[in-house]
Design a protein around this motif. Structure first.
Motif, PDB file in Angstrom:
ATOM      1  N   ARG A   3      -0.620   9.665  70.643  1.00 21.07           N
ATOM      2  CA  ARG A   3      -0.774   9.909  72.082  1.00 21.07           C
ATOM      3  C   ARG A   3       0.516   9.421  72.741  1.00 21.07           C
ATOM      4  O   ARG A   3       0.949   8.297  72.507  1.00 21.07           O
ATOM      5  N   GLN A  31      10.982  11.167  65.885  1.00 26.54           N
ATOM      6  CA  GLN A  31       9.976  12.071  65.310  1.00 26.54           C
ATOM      7  C   GLN A  31       9.713  11.740  63.844  1.00 26.54           C
ATOM      8  O   GLN A  31       8.567  11.723  63.401  1.00 26.54           O
ATOM      9  N   ARG A  68       1.738   9.130  58.242  1.00 30.00           N
ATOM     10  CA  ARG A  68       1.437   9.318  56.821  1.00 30.00           C
ATOM     11  C   ARG A  68       1.073   7.986  56.150  1.00 30.00           C
ATOM     12  O   ARG A  68       0.150   7.910  55.347  1.00 30.00           O
ATOM     13  N   ALA A 118       6.140  10.387  62.406  1.00 30.74           N
ATOM     14  CA  ALA A 118       5.500  11.175  61.345  1.00 30.74           C
ATOM     15  C   ALA A 118       5.307  10.321  60.089  1.00 30.74           C
ATOM     16  O   ALA A 118       4.247  10.357  59.449  1.00 30.74           O
ATOM     17  N   ARG A 127       8.036  16.149  73.070  1.00 27.94           N
ATOM     18  CA  ARG A 127       6.684  15.634  73.280  1.00 27.94           C
ATOM     19  C   ARG A 127       5.668  16.394  72.417  1.00 27.94           C
ATOM     20  O   ARG A 127       4.794  15.788  71.814  1.00 27.94           O
ATOM     21  N   ILE A 128       5.815  17.697  72.363  1.00 31.08           N
ATOM     22  CA  ILE A 128       4.889  18.512  71.565  1.00 31.08           C
ATOM     23  C   ILE A 128       4.928  18.074  70.105  1.00 31.08           C
ATOM     24  O   ILE A 128       3.893  17.925  69.468  1.00 31.08           O
ATOM     25  N   GLU A 129       6.111  17.851  69.576  1.00 27.44           N
ATOM     26  CA  GLU A 129       6.242  17.418  68.185  1.00 27.44           C
ATOM     27  C   GLU A 129       5.643  16.028  67.976  1.00 27.44           C
ATOM     28  O   GLU A 129       4.916  15.790  67.012  1.00 27.44           O
ATOM     29  N   GLU A 131       3.321  14.554  69.756  1.00 25.29           N
ATOM     30  CA  GLU A 131       1.874  14.549  69.994  1.00 25.29           C
ATOM     31  C   GLU A 131       1.063  14.977  68.771  1.00 25.29           C
ATOM     32  O   GLU A 131      -0.147  14.798  68.743  1.00 25.29           O
ATOM     33  N   ARG A 132       1.733  15.506  67.780  1.00 19.92           N
ATOM     34  CA  ARG A 132       1.035  15.827  66.531  1.00 19.92           C
ATOM     35  C   ARG A 132       0.560  14.557  65.829  1.00 19.92           C
ATOM     36  O   ARG A 132      -0.366  14.593  65.033  1.00 19.92           O
ATOM     37  N   TYR A 133       1.216  13.435  66.129  1.00 20.78           N
ATOM     38  CA  TYR A 133       0.944  12.192  65.417  1.00 20.78           C
ATOM     39  C   TYR A 133       0.449  11.042  66.297  1.00 20.78           C
ATOM     40  O   TYR A 133      -0.121  10.085  65.790  1.00 20.78           O
TER      41      TYR A 133
END
Length: 190
Positions: A99, A59, A67, A63, A91-93, A95-97
């Motif tokens: 696919r 993660q 950036r 992330a 996965r939710i975390e 998917e913020r950045y």
């Protein structure tokens, strides 16, 4: 060949270019197991990771990469191929950045890899030479069981390509011709 290498091989066959390891963006190194970038029609940056990478570390890597891409004003979409699957919360975390393209198996075969990353691969259309189609009008005539066709039959069937209104108009003209009517409206002079 490892599973990561197999994923990269499939992507390379689809026109992606392997990137050196470690992946370096804006002077920062990212320790993904592998990465490729799209060439020609695809502009994706595709990262590959296994379930051997601790999820918190993954993660942070994704992330940080996002950036760094923002800093260099990159417009490349990022996809992350995860071998070994991923928990819903992770996965939710992620998917913020990026696919997320999970592959449940840690030892997938080529078909499983292609299925998981299908959105990155070019469409495989059938070879036109192998498709034995005939004239659509003839196919409709055969389906309708019309042994002897007339120009009116063909005109009516061809009008179907333009929609129901065109069929109605063609049928109306056909009926008018048969009844010896013309399309002129006679005005009643009273």
């Amino acid at each position: 060949m490892t599973s990561v290498q197999e994923v990269i091989t499939v992507l390379e066959h689809a026109g992606f270019e392997r990137l050196p390891k470690p992946l370096t963006i804006a002077g920062t190194e990212f320790g993904f197991e592998a990465a490729v970038r799209g060439t020609h029609t695809s502009h994706d940056l595709v990262l590959v990771a296994t379930d051997q990478v601790p999820r918190r570390r993954l993660q942070r890597l994704v992330a940080g990469l996002a950036r760094s891409l923002d800093l260099v004003a990159s417009r490349r979409p990022v996809s992350l191929v995860l071998l070994g699957g991923v928990a819903a919360s992770d996965r939710i975390e992620l998917e913020r950045y990026a696919r997320i393209l999970p592959i449940a198996s840690t030892r997938p075969d080529t078909a499983e890899i292609k299925d998981a990353i299908a959105v990155l691969l070019p469409l495989q259309l059938p070879n036109v030479d192998l498709v034995h189609g005939s004239d659509p009008v003839n196919e409709v005539m055969t389906a309708l069981g019309l042994r002897k066709t007339t120009p009116e039959h063909i005109r009516l069937i061809r009008s179907a390509a333009d929609g129901t209104d065109a069929v109605r108009e063609t049928l109306r003209r056909y009926a008018n011709e048969g009844a010896d009517w013309n399309d002129d409206v006679e005005e009643d002079n009273e």
